[in-house]
Design a protein around this motif. Structure first.
Motif, PDB file in Angstrom:
ATOM      1  N   GLY A  62      76.955  18.896  33.991  1.00 34.81           N
ATOM      2  CA  GLY A  62      75.820  18.500  34.848  1.00 34.81           C
ATOM      3  C   GLY A  62      75.690  19.592  35.763  1.00 34.81           C
ATOM      4  N   ASP A  63      75.135  19.425  37.025  1.00 31.36           N
ATOM      5  CA  ASP A  63      74.797  20.438  37.982  1.00 31.36           C
ATOM      6  C   ASP A  63      74.964  19.710  39.466  1.00 31.36           C
ATOM      7  OD1 ASP A  63      72.690  18.961  38.643  1.00 31.36           O
ATOM      8  OD2 ASP A  63      71.196  20.269  37.455  1.00 31.36           O
ATOM      9  N   ARG A  64      74.612  20.525  40.314  1.00 30.24           N
ATOM     10  CA  ARG A  64      75.001  20.106  41.888  1.00 30.24           C
ATOM     11  C   ARG A  64      74.435  18.945  42.047  1.00 30.24           C
ATOM     12  NH1 ARG A  64      72.762  20.858  46.807  1.00 30.24           N
ATOM     13  NH2 ARG A  64      70.862  22.144  45.830  1.00 30.24           N
ATOM     14  N   HIS A  65      73.371  18.563  41.391  1.00 31.48           N
ATOM     15  CA  HIS A  65      72.472  17.409  41.911  1.00 31.48           C
ATOM     16  C   HIS A  65      73.044  16.213  40.917  1.00 31.48           C
ATOM     17  CE1 HIS A  65      69.937  19.564  44.140  1.00 31.48           C
ATOM     18  NE2 HIS A  65      69.523  20.417  43.329  1.00 31.48           N
ATOM     19  N   ASN A  66      73.759  16.238  39.933  1.00 30.70           N
ATOM     20  CA  ASN A  66      74.222  15.354  38.829  1.00 30.70           C
ATOM     21  C   ASN A  66      75.196  15.899  38.107  1.00 30.70           C
ATOM     22  OD1 ASN A  66      74.253  13.294  37.413  1.00 30.70           O
ATOM     23  ND2 ASN A  66      72.349  13.508  35.845  1.00 30.70           N
ATOM     24  N   LEU A  67      76.436  15.703  38.609  1.00 28.03           N
ATOM     25  CA  LEU A  67      77.775  16.003  38.051  1.00 28.03           C
ATOM     26  C   LEU A  67      78.099  14.952  37.095  1.00 28.03           C
ATOM     27  CD1 LEU A  67      80.008  18.354  38.291  1.00 28.03           C
ATOM     28  CD2 LEU A  67      81.026  17.019  39.961  1.00 28.03           C
ATOM     29  N   THR A  68      77.922  15.244  35.836  1.00 22.48           N
ATOM     30  CA  THR A  68      78.156  14.113  34.778  1.00 22.48           C
ATOM     31  C   THR A  68      78.452  14.617  33.558  1.00 22.48           C
ATOM     32  OG1 THR A  68      76.782  12.232  33.939  1.00 22.48           O
ATOM     33  CG2 THR A  68      75.760  14.053  34.340  1.00 22.48           C
ATOM     34  N   LEU A  69      78.902  13.629  32.628  1.00 23.21           N
ATOM     35  CA  LEU A  69      79.303  14.042  31.087  1.00 23.21           C
ATOM     36  C   LEU A  69      78.034  13.581  30.518  1.00 23.21           C
ATOM     37  CD1 LEU A  69      83.022  12.937  30.866  1.00 23.21           C
ATOM     38  CD2 LEU A  69      82.114  15.388  30.887  1.00 23.21           C
ATOM     39  N   SER A  70      77.254  12.826  30.840  1.00 22.92           N
ATOM     40  CA  SER A  70      76.048  12.052  30.143  1.00 22.92           C
ATOM     41  C   SER A  70      75.073  13.138  29.971  1.00 22.92           C
ATOM     42  CB  SER A  70      75.455  10.939  30.981  1.00 22.92           C
ATOM     43  OG  SER A  70      74.361  10.269  30.379  1.00 22.92           O
ATOM     44  N   GLY A  71      74.637  13.171  28.543  1.00 24.97           N
ATOM     45  CA  GLY A  71      73.431  14.136  28.375  1.00 24.97           C
ATOM     46  C   GLY A  71      73.753  15.470  28.239  1.00 24.97           C
ATOM     47  N   THR A  72      75.051  15.835  27.984  1.00 29.68           N
ATOM     48  CA  THR A  72      75.632  17.075  28.212  1.00 29.68           C
ATOM     49  C   THR A  72      76.391  17.464  26.793  1.00 29.68           C
ATOM     50  OG1 THR A  72      77.689  16.449  28.929  1.00 29.68           O
ATOM     51  CG2 THR A  72      76.091  17.499  30.471  1.00 29.68           C
ATOM     52  N   SER A  73      76.450  18.798  26.254  1.00 28.33           N
ATOM     53  CA  SER A  73      76.839  19.070  25.055  1.00 28.33           C
ATOM     54  C   SER A  73      78.453  19.453  24.980  1.00 28.33           C
ATOM     55  CB  SER A  73      76.402  20.477  24.686  1.00 28.33           C
ATOM     56  OG  SER A  73      74.625  20.175  24.500  1.00 28.33           O
ATOM     57  N   HIS A  74      79.164  19.078  23.865  1.00 28.94           N
ATOM     58  CA  HIS A  74      80.620  19.296  23.999  1.00 28.94           C
ATOM     59  C   HIS A  74      80.917  19.695  22.544  1.00 28.94           C
ATOM     60  CE1 HIS A  74      81.230  17.288  27.962  1.00 28.94           C
ATOM     61  NE2 HIS A  74      80.299  16.623  27.518  1.00 28.94           N
ATOM     62  N   TYR A  75      81.994  20.627  22.378  1.00 34.65           N
ATOM     63  CA  TYR A  75      82.598  21.092  21.095  1.00 34.65           C
ATOM     64  C   TYR A  75      83.925  21.082  21.095  1.00 34.65           C
ATOM     65  CZ  TYR A  75      77.518  22.714  21.305  1.00 34.65           C
ATOM     66  OH  TYR A  75      76.420  22.812  21.037  1.00 34.65           O
ATOM     67  N   LEU A  76      84.267  20.701  19.828  1.00 32.27           N
ATOM     68  CA  LEU A  76      85.868  20.706  19.444  1.00 32.27           C
ATOM     69  C   LEU A  76      86.009  21.225  18.099  1.00 32.27           C
ATOM     70  CD1 LEU A  76      88.682  19.616  20.103  1.00 32.27           C
ATOM     71  CD2 LEU A  76      88.036  17.356  18.916  1.00 32.27           C
ATOM     72  N   GLY A  77      87.196  22.197  18.121  1.00 36.24           N
ATOM     73  CA  GLY A  77      87.468  22.656  16.928  1.00 36.24           C
ATOM     74  C   GLY A  77      88.814  23.269  16.735  1.00 36.24           C
ATOM     75  N   PRO A  78      89.472  23.565  15.615  1.00 35.62           N
ATOM     76  CA  PRO A  78      90.727  24.275  15.619  1.00 35.62           C
ATOM     77  C   PRO A  78      90.628  25.812  15.580  1.00 35.62           C
ATOM     78  CG  PRO A  78      89.952  23.734  13.586  1.00 35.62           C
ATOM     79  CD  PRO A  78      89.002  22.994  14.417  1.00 35.62           C
ATOM     80  N   VAL A  79      91.421  26.463  16.439  1.00 37.12           N
ATOM     81  CA  VAL A  79      91.604  27.904  16.438  1.00 37.12           C
ATOM     82  C   VAL A  79      92.800  28.609  15.661  1.00 37.12           C
ATOM     83  CG1 VAL A  79      90.122  27.892  18.538  1.00 37.12           C
ATOM     84  CG2 VAL A  79      92.795  27.825  18.701  1.00 37.12           C
ATOM     85  N   LEU A  80      92.531  29.498  14.757  1.00 36.74           N
ATOM     86  CA  LEU A  80      93.480  30.443  14.120  1.00 36.74           C
ATOM     87  C   LEU A  80      93.427  31.817  14.465  1.00 36.74           C
ATOM     88  CD1 LEU A  80      95.797  29.916  12.113  1.00 36.74           C
ATOM     89  CD2 LEU A  80      94.162  30.376  10.363  1.00 36.74           C
ATOM     90  N   ALA A  81      94.626  32.494  15.098  1.00 37.15           N
ATOM     91  CA  ALA A  81      94.471  33.858  15.257  1.00 37.15           C
ATOM     92  C   ALA A  81      95.752  34.441  14.528  1.00 37.15           C
ATOM     93  CB  ALA A  81      94.670  34.083  16.761  1.00 37.15           C
ATOM     94  N   TRP A  82      95.391  35.574  13.696  1.00 34.22           N
ATOM     95  CA  TRP A  82      96.196  36.496  13.056  1.00 34.22           C
ATOM     96  C   TRP A  82      96.339  37.924  13.677  1.00 34.22           C
ATOM     97  CZ3 TRP A  82      95.257  38.339   7.411  1.00 34.22           C
ATOM     98  CH2 TRP A  82      96.206  38.894   6.977  1.00 34.22           C
ATOM     99  N   ASP A  83      97.714  38.188  14.103  1.00 30.63           N
ATOM    100  CA  ASP A  83      97.966  39.496  14.882  1.00 30.63           C
ATOM    101  C   ASP A  83      98.429  40.413  13.815  1.00 30.63           C
ATOM    102  OD1 ASP A  83      97.227  38.370  17.313  1.00 30.63           O
ATOM    103  OD2 ASP A  83      99.318  37.757  17.762  1.00 30.63           O
ATOM    104  N   LEU A  84      97.814  41.322  13.406  1.00 35.83           N
ATOM    105  CA  LEU A  84      98.018  42.344  12.485  1.00 35.83           C
ATOM    106  C   LEU A  84      98.643  43.802  13.131  1.00 35.83           C
ATOM    107  CD1 LEU A  84      94.965  42.149  10.296  1.00 35.83           C
ATOM    108  CD2 LEU A  84      97.041  41.119   9.724  1.00 35.83           C
ATOM    109  N   PRO A  85      99.383  44.614  12.381  1.00 37.29           N
ATOM    110  CA  PRO A  85     100.000  45.604  12.640  1.00 37.29           C
ATOM    111  C   PRO A  85      98.912  46.427  13.488  1.00 37.29           C
ATOM    112  CG  PRO A  85     101.049  45.196  10.466  1.00 37.29           C
ATOM    113  CD  PRO A  85      99.866  44.178  10.737  1.00 37.29           C
TER     114      PRO A  85
END
Length: 299
Positions: free
Chosen positions: A234-257
């Motif tokens: 949300g914002d300064r006038h309405n600090l909230t989770l309602s009506g907001t976007s949220h994302y979740l996912g796995p991450v995979l990182a591979w360090d090469l030479p």
């Protein structure tokens, strides 16, 4: 995010996804960094002083309605001091069935507050953004940014230009190989708009902690896996989770030479205001001693 477009668009699966995978495979063979495995969240790791890291971070977005898009940020990260890292981004995107455009630039600076490793390692982040409303890189999600309706056509969205400042409080902890990172985000449009807030969380660990006796590409210690979650508050006038976007996912990182890192993360929208899904990729290459070499040219 842009308001829903007035015209109706038929939803399309991006046909450029296969092409993007081929492009990344080609880059991996010619580009050669250890960097954070996350795409939105930051940990306390700073760039080594004098080193330059170059990266490309495409994201494929699948809205719930309308056409998908392929957005890309190209980043140049330089270690100024052990406690100070600066980074410059160039952003662009292609909306399938529409056009390809440049959407703006960002300049960020990260400052590590404490020397050495602590139970919690705080980092302060400050960024200036000069972007138009067609930007779709989603390097952060704040306020009521959403992907519920069709996207505005690029020709309309690019007319609205924004100058913003963004601050983050980054808290990062390392314990028995695990990294826990929490980011609180505050962003303000300089055109007299209220402060907007968001968050990003990261959790990751190498598949093995002990290094192999010899150098290898497929060693488990070179692969890090974890989870990333982020969204708006949300914002300064309405600090909230309602009506907001949220994302979740796995991450995979591979360090090469020789300093290359490849990352991938399929991420899924958790709320009605989110895009259906995002597919993120990343390829980065570190140039060690870049600052020293440039100074040597002028001696």
């Amino acid at each position: 995010m842009p308001a829903p477009a007035k015209r109706k668009n038929r939803r399309r699966i991006p046909r450029g996804a296969g092409l993007l995978l081929l492009l990344l495979a080609g880059l991996a063979s010619v580009v050669c960094a250890q960097e954070k495995p996350y795409f939105v969240a930051y940990d306390s790791q700073m760039e080594e002083p004098g080193n330059l890291e170059i990266g490309i971070n495409p994201v494929i977005g699948l809205p719930k309605a309308g056409n998908g898009f392929l957005a890309t940020s190209i980043e140049f990260e330089y270690g100024v001091k052990a406690w100070w890292t600066t980074e410059f981004y160039l952003d662009g995107q292609r909306t399938f069935g529409d056009s390809t455009i440049f959407t703006g630039f960002r300049w960020e600076n990260r400052f590590r507050v404490l020397r050495g490793e602590h139970w919690i390692n705080p980092v302060l982040y400050l960024e200036y953004e000069s972007l138009n409303d067609a930007d779709r890189t989603l390097l952060e999600v704040v306020s009521f940014d959403g992907g519920r309706g069709p996207l505005d056509p690029n020709a309309e969205a690019r007319r609205e230009h924004k100058h913003e400042i963004e601050g983050k409080l980054i808290l990062s902890s390392n314990w028995r190989g695990w990294n826990f990172s929490e980011n609180f985000i505050a962003e303000k449009n300089l055109a007299n708009e209220p402060w907007e807030f968001g968050y990003a969380l990261g959790l990751s660990r190498p598949l093995a902690l002990a290094a192999s006796a010899r150098e290898c590409t497929l060693c488990r210690e070179n692969v890090r896996a974890g989870l990333e979650m982020y969204g708006g508050l949300g914002d300064r006038h309405n600090l909230t989770l309602s009506g907001t976007s949220h994302y979740l996912g796995p991450v995979l990182a591979w360090d090469l030479p020789r300093g290359m890192t490849v990352r991938v993360s399929p991420q899924f929208g958790l709320t009605p205001s989110s895009y259906r899904s995002l597919i993120r990729f990343g390829v980065s290459y570190e140039l060690a001693g870049f600052g020293r070499r440039v100074r040597g040219l002028f001696r």
